[in-house]
Design a protein around this motif. Structure first.
Motif, mmCIF file in Angstrom:
data_model
loop_
_atom_site.group_PDB
_atom_site.id
_atom_site.type_symbol
_atom_site.label_atom_id
_atom_site.label_comp_id
_atom_site.label_asym_id
_atom_site.label_seq_id
_atom_site.Cartn_x
_atom_site.Cartn_y
_atom_site.Cartn_z
ATOM 1 N N LYS A 259 36.564 40.616 41.751
ATOM 2 C CA LYS A 259 36.117 40.866 40.375
ATOM 3 C C LYS A 259 35.222 42.100 40.302
ATOM 4 C CE LYS A 259 36.394 36.059 38.801
ATOM 5 N NZ LYS A 259 35.621 34.865 38.341
ATOM 6 N N GLU A 260 34.380 42.271 41.318
ATOM 7 C CA GLU A 260 33.519 43.452 41.346
ATOM 8 C C GLU A 260 34.339 44.722 41.570
ATOM 9 O OE1 GLU A 260 29.918 45.791 41.468
ATOM 10 O OE2 GLU A 260 30.668 44.026 40.427
ATOM 11 N N LEU A 261 35.370 44.643 42.390
ATOM 12 C CA LEU A 261 36.243 45.798 42.588
ATOM 13 C C LEU A 261 36.946 46.176 41.286
ATOM 14 C CD1 LEU A 261 37.858 44.947 46.052
ATOM 15 C CD2 LEU A 261 36.207 46.771 45.569
ATOM 16 N N ARG A 262 37.336 45.169 40.525
ATOM 17 C CA ARG A 262 37.939 45.447 39.218
ATOM 18 C C ARG A 262 36.940 46.143 38.307
ATOM 19 N NH1 ARG A 262 39.940 40.902 34.786
ATOM 20 N NH2 ARG A 262 40.411 42.392 33.098
ATOM 21 N N ARG A 263 35.688 45.661 38.296
ATOM 22 C CA ARG A 263 34.657 46.271 37.456
ATOM 23 C C ARG A 263 34.436 47.723 37.850
ATOM 24 N NH1 ARG A 263 29.477 47.707 37.036
ATOM 25 N NH2 ARG A 263 29.065 47.367 39.253
ATOM 26 N N LEU A 264 34.363 47.980 39.155
ATOM 27 C CA LEU A 264 34.148 49.346 39.624
ATOM 28 C C LEU A 264 35.353 50.229 39.324
ATOM 29 C CD1 LEU A 264 32.434 48.584 43.048
ATOM 30 C CD2 LEU A 264 31.360 49.569 41.021
ATOM 31 N N ASP A 265 36.556 49.649 39.397
ATOM 32 C CA ASP A 265 37.752 50.423 39.077
ATOM 33 C C ASP A 265 37.760 50.791 37.597
ATOM 34 O OD1 ASP A 265 40.418 51.322 40.290
ATOM 35 O OD2 ASP A 265 41.093 50.264 38.492
ATOM 36 N N ASP A 266 37.372 49.846 36.742
ATOM 37 C CA ASP A 266 37.277 50.149 35.311
ATOM 38 C C ASP A 266 36.236 51.239 35.068
ATOM 39 O OD1 ASP A 266 39.176 48.259 34.676
ATOM 40 O OD2 ASP A 266 37.736 46.703 34.135
ATOM 41 N N ALA A 267 35.102 51.149 35.775
ATOM 42 C CA ALA A 267 34.059 52.162 35.620
ATOM 43 C C ALA A 267 34.555 53.529 36.058
ATOM 44 C CB ALA A 267 32.818 51.759 36.415
ATOM 45 N N ALA A 268 35.330 53.532 37.153
ATOM 46 C CA ALA A 268 35.875 54.805 37.638
ATOM 47 C C ALA A 268 36.819 55.411 36.612
ATOM 48 C CB ALA A 268 36.594 54.590 38.963
ATOM 49 N N ASN A 269 37.671 54.568 36.027
ATOM 50 C CA ASN A 269 38.615 55.066 35.028
ATOM 51 C C ASN A 269 37.904 55.600 33.794
ATOM 52 O OD1 ASN A 269 40.850 54.449 36.603
ATOM 53 N ND2 ASN A 269 41.028 52.381 35.772
ATOM 54 N N ASN A 270 36.776 54.975 33.478
ATOM 55 C CA ASN A 270 36.014 55.406 32.303
ATOM 56 C C ASN A 270 34.919 56.409 32.641
ATOM 57 O OD1 ASN A 270 37.467 53.662 30.578
ATOM 58 N ND2 ASN A 270 36.165 51.947 31.173
ATOM 59 N N GLN A 271 34.761 56.688 33.955
ATOM 60 C CA GLN A 271 33.725 57.580 34.442
ATOM 61 C C GLN A 271 32.357 57.221 33.873
ATOM 62 O OE1 GLN A 271 34.639 61.747 34.307
ATOM 63 N NE2 GLN A 271 36.684 61.476 35.148
ATOM 64 N N GLU B 29 46.722 33.596 46.046
ATOM 65 C CA GLU B 29 47.338 34.784 45.464
ATOM 66 C C GLU B 29 47.144 34.802 43.951
ATOM 67 O OE1 GLU B 29 51.699 36.926 44.793
ATOM 68 O OE2 GLU B 29 51.513 35.327 46.290
ATOM 69 N N GLY B 30 47.320 33.657 43.321
ATOM 70 C CA GLY B 30 47.141 33.583 41.878
ATOM 71 C C GLY B 30 45.728 33.952 41.460
ATOM 72 N N GLN B 31 44.736 33.456 42.196
ATOM 73 C CA GLN B 31 43.349 33.787 41.898
ATOM 74 C C GLN B 31 43.084 35.276 42.093
ATOM 75 O OE1 GLN B 31 40.533 31.189 43.911
ATOM 76 N NE2 GLN B 31 41.954 29.481 43.747
ATOM 77 N N ALA B 32 43.671 35.850 43.162
ATOM 78 C CA ALA B 32 43.475 37.276 43.432
ATOM 79 C C ALA B 32 44.132 38.136 42.359
ATOM 80 C CB ALA B 32 44.037 37.624 44.806
ATOM 81 N N ARG B 33 45.279 37.690 41.886
ATOM 82 C CA ARG B 33 45.949 38.433 40.815
ATOM 83 C C ARG B 33 45.119 38.405 39.539
ATOM 84 N NH1 ARG B 33 51.241 39.981 41.129
ATOM 85 N NH2 ARG B 33 52.370 39.501 43.049
ATOM 86 N N GLU B 34 44.583 37.242 39.224
ATOM 87 C CA GLU B 34 43.792 37.103 38.006
ATOM 88 C C GLU B 34 42.504 37.914 38.089
ATOM 89 O OE1 GLU B 34 42.395 36.119 34.319
ATOM 90 O OE2 GLU B 34 44.420 35.861 35.129
ATOM 91 N N ALA B 35 41.884 37.911 39.268
ATOM 92 C CA ALA B 35 40.603 38.598 39.433
ATOM 93 C C ALA B 35 40.749 40.113 39.502
ATOM 94 C CB ALA B 35 39.908 38.095 40.694
ATOM 95 N N LEU B 36 41.851 40.599 40.104
ATOM 96 C CA LEU B 36 41.955 42.039 40.369
ATOM 97 C C LEU B 36 43.363 42.604 40.250
ATOM 98 C CD1 LEU B 36 40.695 44.737 41.483
ATOM 99 C CD2 LEU B 36 41.287 43.874 43.773
ATOM 100 N N LEU B 37 44.297 42.030 40.976
ATOM 101 C CA LEU B 37 45.571 42.709 41.218
ATOM 102 C C LEU B 37 46.397 42.936 39.965
ATOM 103 C CD1 LEU B 37 46.569 40.907 44.545
ATOM 104 C CD2 LEU B 37 45.373 43.097 44.251
ATOM 105 N N ASN B 38 46.306 42.035 38.988
ATOM 106 C CA ASN B 38 47.059 42.220 37.743
ATOM 107 C C ASN B 38 46.446 43.286 36.837
ATOM 108 O OD1 ASN B 38 48.850 40.223 38.498
ATOM 109 N ND2 ASN B 38 47.962 38.641 37.193
ATOM 110 N N HIS B 39 45.295 43.823 37.209
ATOM 111 C CA HIS B 39 44.557 44.705 36.323
ATOM 112 C C HIS B 39 44.420 46.127 36.857
ATOM 113 C CE1 HIS B 39 43.526 41.015 34.217
ATOM 114 N NE2 HIS B 39 43.185 40.504 35.390
ATOM 115 N N VAL B 40 45.018 46.390 38.013
ATOM 116 C CA VAL B 40 44.973 47.725 38.598
ATOM 117 C C VAL B 40 46.404 48.179 38.864
ATOM 118 C CG1 VAL B 40 42.672 47.476 39.600
ATOM 119 C CG2 VAL B 40 44.672 46.749 40.926
ATOM 120 N N GLY B 41 46.545 49.456 39.194
ATOM 121 C CA GLY B 41 47.887 50.016 39.300
ATOM 122 C C GLY B 41 48.555 49.837 40.644
ATOM 123 N N ILE B 42 48.439 48.675 41.248
ATOM 124 C CA ILE B 42 49.072 48.458 42.546
ATOM 125 C C ILE B 42 50.536 48.076 42.347
ATOM 126 C CG2 ILE B 42 48.274 46.049 42.613
ATOM 127 C CD1 ILE B 42 48.163 46.324 45.671
#
Length: 255
Positions: A56-68, A101-114
């Motif tokens: 979840k924190e990686l997702r937050r940081l990825d969103d921050a990176a995208n928004n600079q 896997e489902g938890q990981a997808r919900e927390a991060l993987l479904n929300h980044v460009g992997i």
């Protein structure tokens, strides 16, 4: 040798590990980087409060990176050049709340460009457990033949990692890198898991540990106890083994 990264609490553990995660992945994605020398990072994820909190924190940081935004990290992950694996999985569909896997997808993987093909799940449900274990081992040998750049691990109070529990056949496995577990003491009973030989193929192994109930196991990890008694003590990286340890899990290490 285990390096202890002492932190105040679970929140600091997640923050610290997330920033280091980005740094490690960015290094692997450099020219000729990573354990395979192809600039592609190979990472094994873990579940649990710390593991999912990290995602979840990686997702937050990825969103921050995208928004600079102000939280923009110095480095960022190129999601096109990372392959994701899972340390273990329950014998449930990905849609089940218990699925790692489902938890990981919900927390991060479904929300980044992997790319979807870079997420290597166990595909449980359609075939037998033994066939699924064999299929996943073949997938590892195809997509991570030289091992992993980073293997994340949570830990239970009795020292279990992945689905390797004390005094079980799975923790004693010395050859296969994936095995089926039919009698997990922690439900659900049926699981697939990477073994200690699989973990040993990782350049870096990080244990994410918080909670008073884990203090005794953490002390055994640091002391290098017998892995059959304390499975986490058998988790070692080829170049680095780090115990991210919250103060409330330090226990005897405070003495």
């Amino acid at each position: 040798m285990v390096t202890i990264n002492r932190v105040a609490d679970l929140e600091e553990l997640i923050s610290s590990a997330a920033l280091k995660f980005i740094d490690v992945v960015a290094q692997a994605q450099a020219l000729n980087g990573g354990v395979h020398g192809d600039g592609i990072a190979r990472v094994v994820l873990t579940g649990g409060g710390a593991g999912i909190g990290l995602l979840k924190e990686l997702r937050r940081l990825d969103d921050a990176a995208n928004n600079q935004g102000e939280d923009f990290p110095a480095l960022r992950i190129d999601w096109d050049r990372i392959h994701i694996f899972f340390g273990d999985e329950r014998n449930v569909p990905v849609s089940d709340p218990d699925s790692n896997e489902g938890q990981a997808r919900e927390a991060l993987l479904n929300h980044v460009g992997i790319p979807t093909r870079h997420i290597h799940g166990y595909d449980l449900g359609a075939i037998s457990m033994s066939s699924a274990a064999q299929a996943y081992e073949e997938e590892l040998r195809e997509f991570a033949p030289q091992g992993f750049d980073l293997h994340l691990l949570g830990m239970g109070g009795e020292g279990h990692i992945n689905s390797l529990f004390p005094h079980t056949e799975a923790v004693r496995e010395q050859e296969d890198i994936v095995v089926a577990v039919h009698d997990s003491p922690k439900p659900p009973a049926e699981r697939l898991t990477l073994t200690l030989p699989a973990i040993a193929r990782s350049k870096r192994v990080w244990l994410l540990v918080a909670g008073e109930e884990k203090a005794e196991a953490a002390a055994h990890v640091v002391a290098g106890a017998d892995a059959e008694d304390w499975p986490a003590a058998g988790a070692r990286g080829l170049e680095e083994t780090v115990l991210f340890l919250a103060d409330n899990a330090a226990g005897a290490l405070n003495d």
